[in-house]
Every structure is written in C-alpha cells, then in structure tokens.
Design a protein around this motif. Structure first.
Motif, short mmCIF file in Angstrom:
data_model
loop_
_atom_site.label_atom_id
_atom_site.label_comp_id
_atom_site.label_asym_id
_atom_site.label_seq_id
_atom_site.Cartn_x
_atom_site.Cartn_y
_atom_site.Cartn_z
N ASN A 1 27.58 46.91 45.06
CA ASN A 1 27.74 45.75 44.18
C ASN A 1 28.85 45.95 43.15
O ASN A 1 28.99 45.17 42.22
CB ASN A 1 26.42 45.46 43.44
N LYS A 2 29.66 47.01 43.33
CA LYS A 2 30.78 47.26 42.43
C LYS A 2 32.08 47.09 43.21
O LYS A 2 32.26 47.69 44.27
CB LYS A 2 30.69 48.67 41.84
N GLN B 1 41.26 36.81 33.66
CA GLN B 1 39.85 36.86 34.06
C GLN B 1 39.67 36.34 35.47
O GLN B 1 38.90 36.89 36.25
CB GLN B 1 39.00 36.04 33.07
N GLU B 2 40.43 35.29 35.81
CA GLU B 2 40.31 34.72 37.16
C GLU B 2 40.67 35.74 38.22
O GLU B 2 39.99 35.90 39.22
CB GLU B 2 41.22 33.48 37.27
N LYS B 3 41.75 36.52 37.97
CA LYS B 3 42.18 37.51 38.93
C LYS B 3 41.20 38.67 39.01
O LYS B 3 40.97 39.24 40.05
CB LYS B 3 43.58 38.00 38.57
N THR B 4 40.65 39.04 37.90
CA THR B 4 39.70 40.15 37.86
C THR B 4 38.50 39.87 38.75
O THR B 4 37.97 40.74 39.42
CB THR B 4 39.24 40.41 36.42
N ASN B 5 38.06 38.62 38.80
CA ASN B 5 36.87 38.25 39.57
C ASN B 5 37.19 37.88 41.02
O ASN B 5 36.27 37.60 41.79
CB ASN B 5 36.18 37.05 38.90
N TYR B 6 38.46 37.85 41.37
CA TYR B 6 38.84 37.28 42.66
C TYR B 6 38.20 38.04 43.83
O TYR B 6 37.67 37.42 44.76
CB TYR B 6 40.36 37.28 42.83
N GLN C 1 35.48 39.97 44.05
CA GLN C 1 34.03 39.79 44.15
C GLN C 1 33.68 38.37 44.59
O GLN C 1 32.71 38.17 45.32
CB GLN C 1 33.38 40.10 42.81
N GLU C 2 34.48 37.40 44.18
CA GLU C 2 34.20 36.01 44.53
C GLU C 2 34.54 35.69 45.97
O GLU C 2 33.95 34.78 46.57
CB GLU C 2 34.97 35.08 43.60
N ASN C 3 35.49 36.43 46.55
CA ASN C 3 36.00 36.06 47.87
C ASN C 3 35.76 37.10 48.97
O ASN C 3 36.07 36.83 50.13
CB ASN C 3 37.51 35.78 47.77
N THR D 1 39.17 45.56 41.36
CA THR D 1 39.72 44.31 40.83
C THR D 1 40.88 43.81 41.66
O THR D 1 41.30 42.65 41.53
CB THR D 1 40.19 44.50 39.38
#
Length: 642
Positions: A86-87, A30-35, A37-39, A90
């Motif tokens: 906004n998409k 999950q952490e990698k999936t959001n990386y 968008q978060e950064n 991953t």
C-alpha cells in the motif's frame, strides 16, 4: 540521541538517492504526487531464479485494463522502496510521459541486496557458458525475471524494455547479453562498464573522493532487509582535503571498514564482518583477473539483434563517463546489424532524468528544458517505437544525438565520432604556449610536494561523491607553480573538437613513481557577456577557465594496467593518457588551454612518488616530494571537426 538517529537515517536515504540517480524524483505538485497511487496497482512478490534464490520485485500495473502494455524493468542494488503493497513511489518509469501514457513498470532488488535472497557480488562477473542451473549471473537473473513477468503479469503485450542510471544502467547493459526474446529495448544510462575505469578507479588511480561510498557496496549482509544495513563513514569535518592529508597512507583508513555484529542485524549469521569491497580494492591494485572478470565491455561483442539499445551519458559526468562511451562504441563495432544509438548531453550524473527547467552543471549554465526535451522527444520516442510501435529501425531518431557544450546546441550525426573529423596535433612549448608546430625540445620542471598537493576544487567542503568540479573554473590551479599551463592565442576562428583526446606526454621524475593529470580548458574572454546568476558569488564569466575534460594516469601503469613498472629516475619516458570524448566548440576570441599536473587531491589518492607494489599498503616513509619534468616534445592529439 533521537535527533542523531534521524540525521543518520536522512543521510543514508540521501546517499542511496544520489547513487540511484533518482533526481527524476524531484518535487511535484500534490496532483503529481498522487498520480501513481491513483492510476496504478502495486504488487509485491518474489521471483524464483533457476538456482532457487528469490528476488524481491515490485510491480506497478495500470488500473486501466482495457489494453495491453509493455513492461519496463529496472533492476537495482539501491532498493525498490517504498516497501509495502500500500506504499507507492511518487514517480515511476524512465520519465513522466512514459508513466502517464501507461506502462507496466517493474523494480527488482538484485541478488543479495535489500529484500532479495542470495549473495551480493559487486559487479558480478558474466559467465559465458553456464553448465547447469547453479551457474548464475545478472544475465540469467534478468532472463528468468523477464520470463516470469511475461508469463504471469496480466495485460502485458509481450515486449519488455530495461533502463537504469548508474549501477542500474550496468544491469540494463547486462540484460542485452544472452537476452530473453521478449526484451526489445534497453537504455543503459551512465552505465558502469568496468570498476577499474569508472567510479572507483581512473587508469589505476584510486578515486579517494568515493571513499565514503565504499560501505554502500561492500558491507556484508546475509539476510533480506528493508532497512539500510551499511553505515557511511563520518569524517567529522567539512574539510575533506585536510582530513585525507592528515590521515596519511590509505592503510590508516582501514578502521572505517570493520563492522560490529551487535550493531547490524543483517550480519547476525555472517562469518566475515569486514567490508568486502574495501578488501577487494586493497588486495587488487592492478587490473588483474578480478577486475577483468567484472568488466562488461569485453562481453558486448554479441548483443542480440532483437534488442535495440540507446546509450545515454553526460559530458560532465564525474562518476561514469567511460562506461556509456565505451558501451556504445563496443556495441557499434561488433554488432553491425543492431539498432544502437548514443545520446550525449550537457549533464552531470543522471541529470537528464531531472524535471528542472534550468540546466546547469556547477557554475556553468547550458540552457533551459534540455533534460525535459530529451525525455519527451528522445527517450519516450525510443521506448514507444520498440515496445508499442513497429519495432523496426526507422525510429526517426539520429544515430548520435550529441550536445556541443561550447556552442550550447544539439547536433545529430550518422556516426560517432562524426565522419568529417580528423586528427590534429598541438605541441607544448616554452613560455606557456600551445602551438601547432613542434619546436626545440626543452624540459620544464616543477616540484610535486606531497605535503601540498594540488586540490581538485577550490571549495572547502566534504562531499559524498564529486560532481561540480567537472565544470569548475580552473584559475585557482593555473596560478600554482606545480601546475604547468600551455595555451593558444585568442582564437581567430572557432575549433570544434569531437571525439577522443590523446595526451602524448614525455616526462621524467627524480623519483620512481608519479601520477600525471591533463586537463582541457576553455578560457573565456575577459569581456565575456555570458552570465549565470546562480554561480558562486566570487566568480564571473570574465576569463572563466571552463574545464571541459580531464584525466589521470597512474604512471606505473603507463605500459600495462596489469603489470606495473617503476620509472627510472631522471629518464625521459613516454606516458600516454586517453581522455574521453568531448563535443565542444572553442569559440572565436576564446583560448584553448592545457594544464598538466601531478597531484589532484583528494579526488585521487596521493601517490608516494616512490614505487611500491601496492599503494594501499604504502607506509609513511614511502611518500617523498619529487621534481618532475615535462618535455616540450609532448603533444595533445585532438579529433577536430572539419
């Protein structure tokens, strides 16, 4: 009906993923999936080309704006999805390290594909002397894109790198021609170089195994779209061998490539609803001006010296093996002052982008973390040196980093093929022997029955594109009467073959046409201790016949790919077949085996074995069973490491 719709959508997504080689988009935590968008921030825009066409471009910029970053650009015909500001993807960049350390990463739909304007041309021909702004090609589109990016994207350091696998690799190669001054590094990976020798053709033979992929490249479209407008043919069977055998001549497949405007909004203004790529294949069976103009190899004689190149390929790439090797060799031959390197590993198509630990191709296991180490120690180092570092030629990387697929280890060389290698010839002889001495000439005959062609795989299944067969166990073929087998005794000492292989066949046929296939096999000993727990249940490594290289020559092109000619029945004729480079050690206790056959179905289409000008238009009555002869004066020339 809804379930069927979802299945079609899922198939299209899967197919596009296969061709764009997004096997670097494997499952993450999950952490990698959001990386991403978060950064990263995401910008969607269009960049206007010199002729006014607007190309859709997605730009990912690091949220940390405290420093300047280089730009990594991939141009693709396979979509920059997901669409929407906004998409987020991953995973971005060539690998996870380059993503996490920070780079500006750009994806662009090439001209005429997906959300970009303009007309798509499959393998668009390069225009050497552009007279004005109406003369455009992928080189000018790349130049215009880079020019806009370095002038308009904040916090860029003025250095750009291009990369891509498969078709995106073709666009990466293209970027080096008439390159923008800001382009400092390019990594064409599994790059298409010429559609007459990559993917859809091999030495004049049509790769029937890519039949279902034709609409992906040839379905017409006249308006930007974020939805797939092509349909993949449904064979309605899991047995592709039987399907194509029952279908008969290639002309019986035409109906798969006529499209209805009502079913396809992207065709609403189009005058032509037939598949332009299928028509191109059909109308140009020879290596004529159409294919010649689309090839890139002949245009790599003047790659700009400010562009460093790292060409990457897989030893078991069923799709693009010719491209990477010929790209590297051509740049190396004509651009002596350029930084140009080759990485050639134990991979299938694009497998080096995977984050999986285990590295197998089909049934054959090569080791762990091979792709991961490439990403960490080679790919990342290359881009960082030229985009963030000094940019000189002292990268610390070898000229050629090549994996020995027999010893299962990496080797570094100053040149490729290695300097300490020489040609060595083996001869075919009676009693299935492969010898170093030429014996008395005899002819060995076999019947090539067009009703029972030799399969390329023993698997009963339908695939979108072939991969696994490149390392398949060839015992199933060796035991057929229409496959000739020649092999050494068990080797007393190892032999390392490094470079091209040339099969110099002397053959004859009762007909006027024939295909010739040569396979190089590593026969493992019966007491082999090697094992791969994930291989097919019916196989063991004991006596495994590992195919390490194979190639076909459509016999009518034996003297010229442009001007075909028939065989004279029963006349001994020379047919030379160049097999692409290998770096493979045949170990002590193994055997070196050669297989020669005349059908390879349905990897390649069925040769009528009666000469016709255009096999795509051959009729049922043209197909005849013939008797072929291979003479023991035939030889195989290897490049052997000393």
């Amino acid at each position: 009906m809804k379930n069927n719709t979802f299945k079609v959508i899922a198939l299209i997504l899967t197919i596009t993923t296969l061709f764009s080689c997004k096997n670097n988009s494997t499952e993450f935590t999950q952490e990698k999936t959001n990386y991403v968008q978060e950064n990263y921030n995401k910008i969607e825009t269009t960049i206007t080309m010199r002729d006014g066409a607007k190309l859709f471009t997605s730009i990912y910029t690091p949220k940390d704006t405290s420093k300047a970053y280089p730009i990594l650009l991939q141009r693709t015909p396979y979509s920059t999805r997901p669409y929407g500001a906004n998409k987020f993807k991953t995973r971005i960049a060539p690998n996870e390290h380059l993503m996490k350390e920070g780079n500006i990463v750009v994806y662009q739909d090439v001209r005429g594909r997906w959300m970009s304007e303009g007309t798509y041309d499959n393998m668009r021909a390069y225009i050497p002397n552009k007279k004005d702004s109406t003369f455009v090609d992928e080189s000018s589109d790349t130049y215009d894109t880079i020019d806009w990016l370095v002038k308009n994207i904040e916090n860029n350091n003025g250095n750009v790198g291009t990369w891509g696998i498969s078709y995106p690799g073709f666009y990466s190669t293209y970027s080096t021609i008439d390159a923008h001054p800001a382009l400092k590094a390019a990594s064409p990976q599994a790059s298409i170089a010429d559609f007459y020798f990559d993917d859809f053709h091999h030495n004049g033979a049509f790769l029937l195994s890519y039949f279902r992929a034709v609409p992906l490249f040839g379905t017409p479209k006249d308006t930007p779209t974020d939805t797939a407008w092509y349909k993949i043919p449904d064979l309605k069977t899991k047995d592709q061998y039987q399907f194509f055998l029952d279908a008969g001549p290639l002309s019986n497949l035409d109906h798969f490539f006529e499209y209805e405007k009502l079913d396809n909004p992207a065709l609403k203004n189009s005058e032509n609803t037939s598949d332009f790529f299928w028509n191109e294949l059909k109308e140009h069976p020879n290596y004529d001006e159409v294919w010649q103009s689309k090839g890139l190899i002949q245009h790599l004689k003047n790659v700009k010296t400010h562009v460093a190149t790292m060409v990457v390929g897989g030893a078991f790439d069923a799709e693009d093996l010719y491209g990477p090797l010929e790209t590297y060799k051509t740049i190396e031959k004509y651009n002596k002052d350029n930084y140009n390197t080759l990485v050639f590993g134990p991979w299938s198509h694009g497998q080096w982008a995977s984050t999986k630990t285990k590295n197998s191709v089909g049934n054959y296991y090569f080791g762990d973390s091979i792709s991961i180490k490439f990403q960490e120690q080679i790919e990342t180092k290359f881009f960082n040196h030229f985009l963030k570092g000094s940019g000189n030629k002292n990268t610390g990387l070898p000229e050629a980093y090549v994996y020995d697929t027999g010893k299962k280890e990496w080797n570094s060389y100053n040149v490729w093929p290695p300097e300490n290698s020489e040609k060595e010839t083996f001869y075919l002889s009676d009693n299935q022997e492969l010898t170093s001495k030429k014996g008395k000439e005899i002819g060995i005959q076999f019947i090539s029955n067009i009703k029972k062609p030799v399969p390329y795989s023993e698997d009963i299944k339908t695939v979108f594109t072939p991969r696994k067969y490149m390392t398949d166990d060839q015992r199933f073929a060796a035991r057929r009467s229409d496959v000739l087998v020649f092999e050494t005794d068990f080797l007393d000492e190892e032999i390392t073959i490094s470079g091209e292989i040339l099969a110099k066949l002397q053959v004859a046929t009762t007909g006027t046409a024939a295909d010739w296939i040569v396979k190089i096999i590593d026969v493992h000993p019966s007491d082999s201790k090697e094992n791969n727990k994930d291989m097919q249940n019916h196989l063991k490594m004991s006596n495994y016949h590992l195919m390490v290289r194979s190639e076909v020559m459509r016999g009518k092109f034996r003297n010229s790919f442009t001007y075909p000619e028939p065989f004279i029945p029963n006349k001994k004729t020379a047919v030379n077949i160049k097999l692409q480079d290998i770096h493979h050690t045949f170990k002590k206790g193994h055997k070196l085996q050669i297989q020669v056959q005349s059908t390879w179905f349905p990897l390649i289409d069925l040769n009528p074995q009666t000469y016709v000008d255009n096999i795509f238009k051959a009729k049922e009555e043209d197909f005849k069973t013939q008797t072929h002869t291979v003479f023991t004066s035939s030889a195989i020339e290897f490049t052997v490491l000393k």
